[in-house]
Design a protein around this motif. Structure first.
Motif, PDB file in Angstrom:
ATOM      1  N   GLY A 271       1.182  -1.239  -0.270  1.00 20.94           N
ATOM      2  CA  GLY A 271       0.177   0.059   0.174  1.00 20.94           C
ATOM      3  C   GLY A 271       0.961   1.262  -0.338  1.00 20.94           C
ATOM      4  N   GLU A 272       0.217   2.287   0.133  1.00 16.67           N
ATOM      5  CA  GLU A 272       0.911   4.131  -0.118  1.00 16.67           C
ATOM      6  C   GLU A 272       0.972   3.668   1.197  1.00 16.67           C
ATOM      7  OE1 GLU A 272      -2.466   6.450  -0.189  1.00 16.67           O
ATOM      8  OE2 GLU A 272      -3.390   5.735  -2.143  1.00 16.67           O
ATOM      9  N   PRO A 273       2.535   4.774   0.789  1.00 16.07           N
ATOM     10  CA  PRO A 273       3.261   5.138   1.965  1.00 16.07           C
ATOM     11  C   PRO A 273       2.664   6.179   3.014  1.00 16.07           C
ATOM     12  CG  PRO A 273       4.797   5.158   0.232  1.00 16.07           C
ATOM     13  CD  PRO A 273       3.661   5.013   0.244  1.00 16.07           C
ATOM     14  N   THR A 274       2.990   5.939   4.722  1.00 20.65           N
ATOM     15  CA  THR A 274       2.415   6.633   5.435  1.00 20.65           C
ATOM     16  C   THR A 274       3.751   8.044   6.183  1.00 20.65           C
ATOM     17  OG1 THR A 274       3.535   5.169   7.392  1.00 20.65           O
ATOM     18  CG2 THR A 274       1.419   4.425   6.765  1.00 20.65           C
ATOM     19  N   SER A 275       2.334   8.555   6.774  1.00 19.14           N
ATOM     20  CA  SER A 275       3.204   9.602   6.877  1.00 19.14           C
ATOM     21  C   SER A 275       3.032  10.537   8.460  1.00 19.14           C
ATOM     22  CB  SER A 275       3.071  10.988   6.065  1.00 19.14           C
ATOM     23  OG  SER A 275       1.372  11.614   5.940  1.00 19.14           O
ATOM     24  N   GLN A 276       3.932  11.321   8.781  1.00 10.24           N
ATOM     25  CA  GLN A 276       3.046  11.426  10.417  1.00 10.24           C
ATOM     26  C   GLN A 276       2.971  10.071  11.597  1.00 10.24           C
ATOM     27  OE1 GLN A 276      -0.436  14.193   9.865  1.00 10.24           O
ATOM     28  NE2 GLN A 276       0.637  15.474   9.212  1.00 10.24           N
ATOM     29  N   ASN A 277       3.403   9.141  11.158  1.00 10.49           N
ATOM     30  CA  ASN A 277       3.239   8.181  11.968  1.00 10.49           C
ATOM     31  C   ASN A 277       2.107   7.184  12.277  1.00 10.49           C
ATOM     32  OD1 ASN A 277       5.914   6.577  13.309  1.00 10.49           O
ATOM     33  ND2 ASN A 277       4.542   6.873  15.453  1.00 10.49           N
ATOM     34  N   ASP A 278       1.712   7.703  11.131  1.00 12.60           N
ATOM     35  CA  ASP A 278       0.165   7.482  11.568  1.00 12.60           C
ATOM     36  C   ASP A 278      -0.499   6.189   9.968  1.00 12.60           C
ATOM     37  OD1 ASP A 278      -2.820   7.486  11.766  1.00 12.60           O
ATOM     38  OD2 ASP A 278      -2.868   9.291  11.109  1.00 12.60           O
ATOM     39  N   PRO A 279      -0.759   5.080  10.828  1.00 12.14           N
ATOM     40  CA  PRO A 279      -1.148   3.934   9.532  1.00 12.14           C
ATOM     41  C   PRO A 279      -1.887   4.447   8.745  1.00 12.14           C
ATOM     42  CG  PRO A 279      -1.975   3.791  12.249  1.00 12.14           C
ATOM     43  CD  PRO A 279      -1.261   4.342  12.045  1.00 12.14           C
ATOM     44  N   PHE A 280      -3.450   5.706   9.021  1.00 12.36           N
ATOM     45  CA  PHE A 280      -4.615   5.825   8.548  1.00 12.36           C
ATOM     46  C   PHE A 280      -4.217   7.261   7.700  1.00 12.36           C
ATOM     47  CE2 PHE A 280      -6.490   2.762  10.847  1.00 12.36           C
ATOM     48  CZ  PHE A 280      -7.819   2.304  10.346  1.00 12.36           C
ATOM     49  N   SER A 281      -3.248   7.914   7.660  1.00 11.75           N
ATOM     50  CA  SER A 281      -2.844   9.045   6.967  1.00 11.75           C
ATOM     51  C   SER A 281      -3.478   9.097   5.607  1.00 11.75           C
ATOM     52  CB  SER A 281      -2.078   9.176   6.905  1.00 11.75           C
ATOM     53  OG  SER A 281      -0.536   8.053   6.079  1.00 11.75           O
ATOM     54  N   GLY A 282      -3.909   9.788   5.681  1.00 10.25           N
ATOM     55  CA  GLY A 282      -4.185  10.402   4.037  1.00 10.25           C
ATOM     56  C   GLY A 282      -5.846   9.081   3.661  1.00 10.25           C
ATOM     57  N   ILE A 283      -6.288   8.718   4.845  1.00  5.46           N
ATOM     58  CA  ILE A 283      -7.723   7.866   4.921  1.00  5.46           C
ATOM     59  C   ILE A 283      -8.522   8.511   5.427  1.00  5.46           C
ATOM     60  CG2 ILE A 283      -8.346   5.498   5.577  1.00  5.46           C
ATOM     61  CD1 ILE A 283      -6.057   4.190   5.129  1.00  5.46           C
ATOM     62  N   ASP A 284      -9.540   8.998   4.551  1.00  9.38           N
ATOM     63  CA  ASP A 284     -10.773   9.581   5.488  1.00  9.38           C
ATOM     64  C   ASP A 284     -11.742   9.069   6.110  1.00  9.38           C
ATOM     65  OD1 ASP A 284     -12.752  11.592   6.108  1.00  9.38           O
ATOM     66  OD2 ASP A 284     -13.058  12.136   3.786  1.00  9.38           O
ATOM     67  N   THR A 285     -11.459   9.101   7.420  1.00  9.49           N
ATOM     68  CA  THR A 285     -12.293   8.189   8.117  1.00  9.49           C
ATOM     69  C   THR A 285     -13.743   8.914   9.063  1.00  9.49           C
ATOM     70  OG1 THR A 285     -10.754   9.141  10.001  1.00  9.49           O
ATOM     71  CG2 THR A 285     -10.368   6.690   8.716  1.00  9.49           C
ATOM     72  N   THR A 286     -13.791   9.933   8.015  1.00  8.15           N
ATOM     73  CA  THR A 286     -15.133  10.735   8.836  1.00  8.15           C
ATOM     74  C   THR A 286     -16.626  10.954   7.720  1.00  8.15           C
ATOM     75  OG1 THR A 286     -14.348  12.745   6.824  1.00  8.15           O
ATOM     76  CG2 THR A 286     -13.325  12.757   9.409  1.00  8.15           C
ATOM     77  N   TRP A 287     -16.886  11.076   8.284  1.00 10.00           N
ATOM     78  CA  TRP A 287     -18.722  10.960   6.944  1.00 10.00           C
ATOM     79  C   TRP A 287     -18.613  11.870   5.517  1.00 10.00           C
ATOM     80  CZ3 TRP A 287     -22.647   7.990   7.576  1.00 10.00           C
ATOM     81  CH2 TRP A 287     -23.085   7.869   8.196  1.00 10.00           C
ATOM     82  N   LYS A 288     -17.715  12.210   5.199  1.00  8.45           N
ATOM     83  CA  LYS A 288     -17.074  12.814   4.643  1.00  8.45           C
ATOM     84  C   LYS A 288     -16.994  12.054   2.955  1.00  8.45           C
ATOM     85  CE  LYS A 288     -15.736  17.520   5.387  1.00  8.45           C
ATOM     86  NZ  LYS A 288     -15.294  16.679   7.263  1.00  8.45           N
ATOM     87  N   ARG A 289     -16.943  11.119   3.303  1.00  9.45           N
ATOM     88  CA  ARG A 289     -16.481   9.669   2.700  1.00  9.45           C
ATOM     89  C   ARG A 289     -16.979   9.152   2.209  1.00  9.45           C
ATOM     90  NH1 ARG A 289     -13.287   4.431   5.726  1.00  9.45           N
ATOM     91  NH2 ARG A 289     -13.038   4.344   3.949  1.00  9.45           N
ATOM     92  N   VAL A 290     -18.563   9.456   2.762  1.00  5.46           N
ATOM     93  CA  VAL A 290     -19.416   8.536   1.985  1.00  5.46           C
ATOM     94  C   VAL A 290     -20.638  10.393   1.456  1.00  5.46           C
ATOM     95  CG1 VAL A 290     -22.148   8.172   3.300  1.00  5.46           C
ATOM     96  CG2 VAL A 290     -19.967   7.285   4.168  1.00  5.46           C
ATOM     97  N   LYS A 291     -21.582   9.382   0.346  1.00  3.06           N
ATOM     98  CA  LYS A 291     -22.556  10.951  -0.202  1.00  3.06           C
ATOM     99  C   LYS A 291     -22.885  11.198   0.919  1.00  3.06           C
ATOM    100  CE  LYS A 291     -24.813  11.749  -4.811  1.00  3.06           C
ATOM    101  NZ  LYS A 291     -25.882  11.201  -5.416  1.00  3.06           N
TER     102      LYS A 291
END
Length: 818
Positions: A271-291
């Motif tokens: 998968g994609e490299p991470t940033s800021q020591n965060d395995p979820f960096s760049g992954i939207d885990t908010t309600w904005k990911r849903v239409k």
């Protein structure tokens, strides 16, 4: 349909318990989070409960553990269950752990067939493609953002083959889950999915010691603080994780929470490299990911800001609005997940209690039972109970006044199903369970098909709240007991003995047990044996009036000439319907009671076997069925507790056998061992079976210096070499040959001795392919006038499995020196 089962299996759990204001606030935070983590390993207790709890409770992600197996091939510290029974117990321990740490639980049909030293062997037994398909399906259904392995897929042969296989399969599934050419038939039920990242969760044990791990280069790993405190619930993550891990009681994994900082390391595999020591960096885990999710997030943030710990029902109007908005989402996955989370919250903020009860623990399909429904609303909010749906259809349309109990009683007809663990109903292979209902594969247990849905009207919003039928009673000591209601066949049957040994052609009395689970059961019972075996009478009439009653029927069985190994079973026929399942009840205080159905089968052997003794003492260890098995060859076995260990008791027996892991689990043996040595010194024979080696002082387990190791031979067919073929222990009273090591199950042995005093004499040599010879499986020594024997051979598996040669060899052990 299968996908819905995945959701159902988890979402019901939170509705069973009263919830305080702080817990409800945490759940509201979880509704506002849309991240998913899948943790993958091989067995129950392999999972890292610190990470599961961290992602589930601190980050509020939907977090699940996928265990390849149910731990069937392990050992049992708290009882005698092994194989399927142990796997069922460990399944329930995992479910208790997930209830505590907030995770979800899934499995494949892979069977833990015992320790494996290489993934090639593991994947051959498991049927690699079948298990890979199941993992791909789960990824497509669960849709994780990240996957985490407990083990390294790049180091085959350096650890348990099951461990490496779990990582190998998951690594492949990471790529295949988004490939339309991989298992395309699944796409009728689930859709393609590509997780964003895959990690290996390394730790010090992968380096051999904490010191080496501290010195290792970790620059390519993410370091995550895993012990934050939860200021809302007032607990550290380590406290939750330790409580979760302590549910693995059958494995002796009670844990205490560590204080202070605890760091977990994740190495990026795919998968994609991470940033800021965060395995979820760049992954939207908010309600904005849903239409359509942006306004939902605004609404939830408002509720979080206004939430009252003392009056959580104040947010009810917003929760109802949230419920309606979620129902209109196009995203099927998040609509179902979040809709059920909001229903749970609505029930929680109002404190609503619903019950669907019966006063009997089990029932039979097509019979009728009395059930009761109860509902109470302890809140000041006006609510109307509109209807009941599911097992009965009832229009109610009456208000639920504050703290006023609504009750209704009725009869229902039970469906023609069974709720026993689905993976045990068919006879599988050594490495893979056979499952007829494919839509159940992956689930931790069989869903209860008997459901009632209470439909409540709250401010013109109809909210359905479903609960399963439960058996509810009150115990004079334990108080209220609530168990899952069980659906069983009308009749179950089994022989009274799991193993039968015929030492001659003389007939034996064999008892078939028949239990009725419904009233007025009638039919016939007979034994199923090869045609050369004579059984009289050919059948018995069965008439059992009351549900729960059992009846025994005696047959006389005569074996044919020669040596034979067969399986024998009992068959009941009632109204033209065959009944072949046996019922095993498993009950421990830390898990829910289990009713396991499986095809009944007794191992029967006609062998030439002799013993020089008629009675022995068996000092109980961690739990095994060796003593029970030895009784089948006519031995009188007296079981003794360690606390009752006295020389004046032991000298009445020619031979004393120590149960498995006895020195591990009973601290008193560190000084009471002198009683054992005195027994040997005065002419007795003492047999010490295996003890685990980790952190154990082997010197307390023998009268001469000895050390135990992790050496084992996992190939049950490994060649056995007799180092002293004419030694009395191998020749009397039974001449032991290579034939006696045929038909062994799971392994040759484990935790062999690796160093010993010159007083000991090794008698056997064996090894797995590619390894050096192991000489420490069977050691004998003279001590005073008596004989001391250590053995790491797996008699605790072989004797209950009815292995003829194991009985003959053990008969020599107990006869040695007598």
């Amino acid at each position: 349909m299968k996908k819905n089962y995945f959701f159902f299996s988890i979402l019901f759990l939170t509705s069973l318990h009263a919830q305080n204001g702080a817990s409800l606030y945490k759940k509201l935070q979880k509704v506002n989070t849309l991240g998913r983590v899948l943790y993958v390993a091989a067995h129950p207790d392999d999972e890292n409960t610190r990470l599961i709890s961290l992602f589930a409770n601190h980050y509020n992600y939907r977090t699940a553990y996928l265990s390849m197996t149910r731990g069937d091939g392990g050992q049992n510290l708290i009882g005698t269950e092994l194989r399927e029974g142990l796997g069922l117990l460990r399944t329930q321990e995992l479910l208790e752990a997930r209830t505590i740490d907030g995770g979800e639980q899934f499995f494949t049909t892979a069977n833990d067939f015992g320790y494996s030293k290489h993934p090639d062997e593991t994947l051959e037994f498991w049927n690699k493609n079948e298990i890979l398909a199941q993992i791909v399906y789960l990824i497509r259904a669960f849709q994780p953002d990240i996957i985490i392995h407990r083990f390294d897929h790049r180091t085959p042969g350096t650890t348990h083959g099951h461990h490496t296989s779990s990582a190998l399969l998951s690594e492949q599934a990471f790529h295949l889950a988004q490939d339309p050419n991989a298992f395309p038939e699944q796409l009728n039920e689930v859709k393609l999915w590509q997780p964003k990242r895959q990690f290996y969760n390394t730790s010090w044990w992968a380096y051999g010691s904490r010191e080496r791990f501290e010195q290792a280069d970790k620059s390519n790993r993410i370091a995550i603080e895993s012990n934050p405190i939860d200021p809302i619930l007032g607990r550290t993550n380590a406290e939750v994780a330790a409580m979760s891990r302590s549910q693995h009681k059958s494995q002796g994994f009670g844990s205490a929470p560590e204080l202070g900082s605890q760091v977990e390391y994740l190495e990026l595999i795919n998968g994609e490299p991470t940033s800021q020591n965060d395995p979820f960096s760049g992954i939207d885990t908010t309600w904005k990911r849903v239409k359509g999710g942006a306004e939902i997030e605004v609404l939830i943030n408002q509720m979080l800001a206004e939430f009252s710990l003392t009056a959580p029902h104040d947010i009810l109007p917003q929760l109802l609005t949230l419920y309606q908005k979620i129902e209109t989402l196009d995203d099927d996955y998040w609509r179902l997940i979040k809709k059920n989370e909001v229903i749970d919250l609505i029930q929680g903020v109002l404190g609503l209690r619903f019950q669907f009860n019966t006063t009997v623990p089990v029932g039979v399909g097509q019979s009728e039972i009395e059930v009761s429904f109860k509902a109470v609303n302890p809140s000041p909010v006006s609510i109307q109970l509109e209807s009941l749906k599911g097992e009965i259809e009832l229009q109610i349309q009456r208000p639920l006044m504050p703290n006023e109990v609504w009750e209704y009683s009725s009869k229902i007809k039970l469906p023609t199903k069974v709720t026993s663990p689905y993976w045990l109903l068919e006879k599988g292979t050594l490495g893979n369970y056979a499952v007829k209902e494919k839509n159940l594969i992956g689930l931790p247990e069989t869903p209860n098909p008997i459901q009632a849905t209470f439909v409540v009207n709250i401010d013109n919003s109809l909210i359905p709240i479903s609960i399963p039928l439960t058996y509810r009673t009150t115990d004079r000591v334990d108080g209220e007991i609530v168990e899952n209601f069980q659906l069983l066949p009308k009749l179950t049957t089994q022989l009274s003995e799991a193993v039968l040994i015929f030492a001659s052609e003389q007939p034996k009395k064999v008892k078939a047990i028949v239990q009725a689970h419904g009233a007025n059961a009638q039919g016939t019972v007979r034994l199923v044996v090869p045609s050369q075996w004579k059984v009289t009478p050919s059948e018995h009439q069965v008439q059992i009036r009351h549900a729960g009653e059992t009846a025994e029927f005696t047959f006389e069985v005569t074996p044919p000439p020669g040596n034979h190994s067969i399986t024998m079973s009992s068959l009941v026929e009632s109204n033209g319907e065959p009944f072949t399942y046996q019922l095993q009840e498993i009950e421990y205080p830390h898990v829910s009671k289990q009713y396991a159905l499986s095809p009944n089968e007794t191992k029967v052997a006609k062998i030439d076997i002799k013993t020089a003794v008629k009675q022995i003492a068996y000092v109980k260890g961690a739990g095994d069925k060796v003593a029970e098995s030895l009784q089948t060859i006519g031995l009188q076995v007296t079981e003794i507790e360690v606390e009752d260990l006295r020389l004046e008791t032991l000298i009445n027996f020619p031979t004393v056998v120590m149960g498995i892991r006895a020195f591990n689990v009973y601290r008193d043996l560190s000084f009471k061992n002198q009683i054992l040595w005195d027994f040997v010194k005065q002419g007795g024979t003492l047999i010490v079976q295996y003890n685990t080696s980790r952190g154990f002082d082997s010197r307390i387990a023998a009268p001469y210096p000895i050390s135990f190791s992790s050496d084992r031979v996992t190939d049950e067919k490994a060649k056995v070499t007799f180092l002293e073929p004419n030694h009395p222990l191998l020749t009397s009273p039974n001449k032991i040959t290579a034939l006696d090591f045929e038909g062994w199950v799971q392994e040759r042995g484990l935790y062999f001795a690796n160093t010993w005093d010159s007083a000991f004499k090794p008698l056997l040599s064996m090894q797995d392919t590619g390894e050096t010879a192991k000489l420490g499986s069977l050691l004998v020594a003279d001590y005073g006038k008596g004989k001391f024997i250590f053995t790491g051979l797996s008699f605790f598996r072989e004797l209950p499995a009815g292995v003829p040669g194991a009985f003959r060899l053990f008969a020599n052990l107990i006869s040695y020196g007598q």
